[in-house]
Enzyme design. Structure first.
Site, PDB file in Angstrom:
ATOM      1  N   ALA A  32      41.651  45.894  43.657  1.00  0.00           N
ATOM      2  CA  ALA A  32      41.304  46.508  44.939  1.00  0.00           C
ATOM      3  C   ALA A  32      40.371  45.702  45.841  1.00  0.00           C
ATOM      4  O   ALA A  32      40.433  45.822  47.059  1.00  0.00           O
ATOM      5  CB  ALA A  32      40.680  47.879  44.685  1.00  0.00           C
ATOM      6  N   PRO A  43      38.616  43.096  48.308  1.00  0.00           N
ATOM      7  CA  PRO A  43      37.366  43.666  48.837  1.00  0.00           C
ATOM      8  C   PRO A  43      37.469  45.090  49.350  1.00  0.00           C
ATOM      9  O   PRO A  43      36.463  45.692  49.684  1.00  0.00           O
ATOM     10  CB  PRO A  43      37.025  42.716  49.981  1.00  0.00           C
ATOM     11  CG  PRO A  43      38.342  42.236  50.474  1.00  0.00           C
ATOM     12  CD  PRO A  43      39.225  42.125  49.246  1.00  0.00           C
ATOM     13  N   GLY A  44      38.679  45.653  49.474  1.00  0.00           N
ATOM     14  CA  GLY A  44      38.738  47.083  49.748  1.00  0.00           C
ATOM     15  C   GLY A  44      39.393  47.532  51.037  1.00  0.00           C
ATOM     16  O   GLY A  44      39.407  48.721  51.325  1.00  0.00           O
ATOM     17  N   CYS A  56      50.109  37.545  48.778  1.00  0.00           N
ATOM     18  CA  CYS A  56      50.037  36.791  50.037  1.00  0.00           C
ATOM     19  C   CYS A  56      50.568  35.379  49.779  1.00  0.00           C
ATOM     20  O   CYS A  56      49.951  34.385  50.147  1.00  0.00           O
ATOM     21  CB  CYS A  56      48.627  36.779  50.599  1.00  0.00           C
ATOM     22  SG  CYS A  56      47.344  36.465  49.388  1.00  0.00           S
TER      23      CYS A  56
END
EC number: 2.1.1.203
Length: 724
Positions: free
Chosen positions: A119, A121-122, A255
């Protein structure tokens, strides 16, 4: 490649679950974006930000403004301050456009149990929380988000990101995603394995799709990166689908554009699932998004430039670097059934974004290895029935519950049930959920304080209940503290579903943070009948249950409360003065309701925590939240840096009614009374907006997590070096 060499546009997202989202959008479009029209900075014409067409309700925007221009240009200083301030409030998130896609494709509803496996940095976690709170009139949605990360330090950044959204339905845990433990929940006295309705599996990757913002990738990238990560990615994805409920949806994303990290992982997962998983067709779910279908053929390359088309071509001395699962499926029939073309590949030149890969998996039945183990367990469970299966499932994390027919229950079953319940009751004694024992789980980072739920007869609660006239439906069993001994200084709140998870899994998981602060101890309040004052971060959750000490204020009163430090009662309207007159001193709720007959005024409700003194009325609201509300009311809060620096050396004298001095009053240090009452108002350093959407904590743990006094002085100065 040409697109990858161009800088990445800045993108921002307005948080969608807050009632203020429409007001912020209105403010952006009609004020800040209009000021950017025809603006030229350093010879470059500034383009007005544009919406991301595929993001719902115009809540995501992108602009060609670079970090440097946005930070340094005097013409853009006002816009930059707006972005920084609203980001700290949690009303705006700086998030790359393609990063917004996975949560949207999860198709979250407020009742869903969600696991975010990697998760930090959120930013995606924040999106998931917003979706849970789609209906702001429901303070406790049935669903929750468990956000996990393997890196202890990044977990605290994750906490800070999630804290901006003030949700009682988020829990941050610290585990290796590839072996994240299976959790148990209590269902009417019977233990069950927790399966998730939605899982976000945004795995670690080589990042070759991020070249536009991470310049280091250009010189550090090699094909070896993907080969080293493929095994971990497959293990994490496999662990994810094991914990997915039947009919549930898991989104796998990277990514990267490398098929070894993308289609190879999905194909391997589909092949070993033996039909239990299928790729969902999501081509129509985000209209306006341009994408390419997944590929079915690719080669694998070593760092030295050697290419291999199939596993049989790989020499034995290379078979530790290259694995069979990295190659495409050769069987045409198998390949056709997999529908790999349903994967989504996002290329940088199509919509001026980064590179990205997404695949949406749906679980149709239990995984085949779970089925096989379940059959074995069913044979072994003839003596002990369903309970032994449940216990085994929880222990090894791979077995799903097989329910036995009612007549299978006998005396042995009841005895096993009794022993299991006795064991769980011992672990839940006094509602304490401490950190897991060191023998069972190696702890990294800080040892967390326990989560201690208030007992049914805790003497702390009745005075609070009476003082605020709490509704009988208030879920007091969901209140917790972070200290077992001494005075309880803060009270936090979680949803009943997270309470269930906490109480039944204290030895299985390392919880970093959960709950929102709803009350803070205030020694001055004891003389007025209640030792706890309301906390602003939890007021929207708490407000529906409060029936006393609510003062309705008009828009002019709100301006006074937010622009003046400790205004006398004479500054307020006569209606407010009358309402306050017969009210006992102490903590209060200040509520503004919009007037539909005046469309030019603020059209969203505001709830503030305040304090009624002998001759004054004040709001306890963090600085950036004050600025947010004032902007929404049309008050000019911009100040040039030079004025700010000059002001710091001066002291404000006398009362000032005019809003032209608002910013000076906003910068006044809180007096001694405010310091006692509102520790959370302490200013945090304003980081450059375009550097990171996460505000890095200072060297006090209390800035990022609820904690007991024992934890408040922990030094985490090394956190300042952590980047999101």
């Amino acid at each position: 490649m040409a697109a990858l060499r161009e800088p990445l546009p800045a993108t921002l997202r307005i948080t969608g679950y807050k009632s203020h989202a429409k007001e912020i959008l209105h403010c952006l479009k009609n004020k800040y974006f209009k000021e950017l029209q025809d603006l030229v900075v350093d010879g470059q014409k500034i383009e007005v930000p544009q919406t991301l067409k595929w993001y719902p309700e115009e809540l995501a925007w992108h602009t060609n403004l670079s970090r440097k221009i946005l930070r340094k240009s005097p013409q853009l200083e006002k816009f930059h301050q707006f972005l920084v301030s609203e980001t700290e409030c949690g009303n705006i998130s700086r998030q790359e456009a393609v990063s917004m896609i996975p949560p949207l494709l999860l198709n979250v509803n407020p009742h869903h149990k969600i696991l975010d496996m990697c998760a930090a940095p959120g930013s995606k976690t924040a999106q998931l929380i917003e979706m849970l709170h789609a209906d702001m009139n429901v303070p406790f949605p049935e669903g929750f988000v468990i956000a996990n990360d393997v890196d202890n330090k990044r977990c605290y950044l994750l906490v800070h990101q999630a804290k901006r959204l003030n949700s009682p339905c988020i829990m941050v845990v610290n585990h290796d995603a590839s072996s994240i433990p299976t959790l148990q929940i209590d269902n009417n006295g019977r233990k069950e394995v927790l399966f998730y309705d939605r899982i976000l599996c945004d795995v670690p990757c080589s990042g070759d799709g991020t070249m536009r913002k991470n310049i280091d990738v250009w010189k550090k990238w090699t094909t070896q990166n993907s080969l080293q990560l493929h095994g971990l990615q497959l293990r994490i994805a496999t662990r994810g689908v094991e914990q997915l409920a039947e009919g549930g949806r898991m989104v796998y994303s990277t990514c990267s554009l490398n098929p070894v990290e993308n289609e190879a992982v999905i194909a391997s997962l589909l092949e070993k699932s033996e039909g239990a998983l299928e790729l969902a067709d999501v081509s129509s779910e985000l209209p306006g998004l341009k994408w390419m279908p997944g590929i079915t053929q690719w080669k694998v390359m070593l760092k030295d430039g050697q290419w291999f088309e199939a596993w049989k071509d790989v020499p034995s001395n290379r078979q530790t670097q290259i694995r069979p699962t990295m190659f495409p499926i050769k069987d045409e029939e198998k390949l056709k059934v997999m529908n790999l073309e349903r994967c989504i590949r996002i290329l940088p030149h199509h919509q001026n974004t980064g590179g990205f890969f997404v695949a949406v998996l749906i679980k149709k039945s239990p995984m085949p290895w779970n089925k096989r183990q379940s059959k074995l367990q069913r044979k072994l469970s003839q003596r002990t029935g369903e309970i032994s299966v449940s216990a085994a499932a929880a222990e090894d994390g791979s077995v799903e519950i097989i329910k036995e027919p009612p007549d299978a229950e006998d005396e042995d079953t009841k005895e096993t049930q009794h022993l299991l319940n006795a064991e769980s009751e011992q672990s839940k004694k006094d509602g304490v959920c401490g950190p897991p024992p060191c023998k069972k789980m190696k702890l990294f980072g800080f040892k967390e304080d326990p989560f201690v739920f208030l007992s049914e007869d805790d003497p702390l609660f009745p005075p609070i209940e009476k003082f605020y006239a709490l509704d009988p439906s208030f879920p007091k069993m969901n209140l917790l503290t972070r200290t077992q001994e001494g005075k309880k200084r803060q009270l936090y709140m979680v949803s009943k579903e997270l309470r269930n998870v906490l109480l039944n899994n204290s030895e299985r998981m390392k919880v970093i943070n959960t709950g929102i602060k709803v009350w803070s101890r205030n020694s001055d309040g004891e003389q007025f009948g209640c030792a706890f004052r309301l906390a602003q971060e939890g007021i929207y959750t708490l407000y529906p249950f409060i029936n006393a000490r609510i003062i309705n204020v008009c828009i002019e009163d709100v301006k006074v409360l937010l622009t003046q430090e400790n205004p006398f009662l004479s500054k307020f309207s006569s209606e407010t003065h009358k309402r306050v007159k017969d009210l006992a001193m102490g903590s209060i709720v200040l509520k503004y309701e919009p007037d539909p007959s005046k469309p030019d005024t603020l059209q969203c409700p505001i709830v503030l925590c305040g304090w009624h003194g002998k001759t004054s009325l004040r709001a306890f609201v963090p600085k950036n939240e004050r600025l947010h509300y004032l902007r929404m009311m049309g008050v000019e809060v911009f100040k040039a840096k030079r004025k700010e620096e000059n002001f710091e050396s001066k002291t404000e004298e006398g009362d000032q009614d005019s809003t032209k001095h608002m910013e000076e009053e906003m910068d006044m240090e809180h007096n001694e009374l405010a310091a006692k009452m509102e520790a959370e108002v302490d200013e945090e350093p304003i980081h450059e907006f375009m550097e990171s959407s996460v505000i890095e904590p200072e060297n006090k743990m209390e800035n990022v997590q609820p904690s007991s006094e024992n934890a408040e002085n922990r030094d985490i100065a090394d956190l300042s070096s952590v980047k999101a």
